[in-house]
Design a protein around this motif. Structure first.
Motif: not given
Length: 266
Positions: A247-259
């Motif tokens: 879940s950490h990696a899944y959220v991290k990828k969406h955070v990177e896209l958001s940024r």
């Protein structure tokens, strides 16, 4: 889709960026009436990025919406509490478990495969299967899980997890596969939904779809080699964690896209 419809109707002056994560939509696409497909396409063209959970969905997204950015983001669950099982002999009868409510499950094929297997018992936890489906089948039981603790106990009870799916393009079963891996349970799984983008043949035992005999053969082959069974579970666990499937990696990828969409340095 609902949020995109609101944007279309209200036309906000400062429209927020929107990442549209799609799971079942592209798998269901051909089943929708033409007006629905027209509306969904019109709405999704307003998304800033579409994210999907397997390469087959990514291919469908890029074909249907070539002018909208689409990205693959592998789904992950909480993987911090990995259970390293101690070597142990298989139970007699050998214990199989299958879980989930995803529309892609092929319960009938699983039941047909296991009902004739002497020396094996199967517990199914799903709202999609009722006791009437296994009436008079002695080695298959439908169980109801009332808490997360009962779910964990079911994985602890099992020698093997068996996930049988219909052909699909939405990674059907991946949540349960990852749950079983975290709990140290070896997995037999249908080769569909691009699950090999998550786990290799060395980490999960893959079998053809809609083939009861292949299911029986795979289960018996694994049950006959306890060391191979243990190594398969360990290799699968090595794929998971903060830098792997989680879940950490899944959220991290969406955070990177958001940024990236907001122009914020990662």
């Amino acid at each position: 889709l609902a949020v995109l419809l609101l944007f279309l109707l209200t036309r906000p002056k400062h429209k927020p960026k929107l990442i549209a994560n799609m799971v079942w939509l592209f798998d269901r696409w051909r089943k929708f009436p033409a007006p629905n497909r027209w509306l969904f396409r019109k709405l999704l063209c307003k998304a800033d990025v579409i994210t999907v959970n397997c390469p087959a969905s990514l291919k469908a997204a890029r074909k249907l919406l070539p002018h909208v950015r689409s990205e693959l983001v592998l789904f992950g669950i909480k993987a911090e509490d990995m259970v390293r099982r101690r070597p142990r002999a298989l139970h007699r009868p050998i214990r199989l478990v299958s879980l989930g409510n995803d529309e892609g499950r092929d319960w009938q094929t699983l039941i047909d495969a296991v009902k004739t297997m002497e020396g094996y018992e199967l517990r199914i936890a799903s709202q999609k299967v009722s006791k009437k489906h296994v009436a008079r089948i002695k080695n298959i039981e439908i169980v109801k899980l009332r808490s997360n603790n009962e779910l964990l106990q079911l994985y602890e009870w099992a020698d093997m997890a068996v996930l049988i799916m219909k052909p699909n393009i939405h990674a059907s079963g991946i949540t349960v596969v990852e749950e079983a891996v975290v709990r140290g349970v070896p997995v037999v799984c249908s080769d569909t939904g691009d699950l090999k983008s998550y786990f290799s043949d060395a980490e999960v035992k893959y079998i053809p779809t809609q083939d009861p005999e292949a299911i029986r053969r795979a289960i018996r082959d694994l049950a006959a080699d306890g060391e191979a069974l243990r190594l398969q579970a360990e290799r699968a666990q090595a794929r998971m964690g903060p830098d792997g499937l989680s879940s950490h990696a899944y959220v991290k990828k969406h955070v990177e896209l958001s940024r990236e969409l907001l122009g914020i340095a990662v």
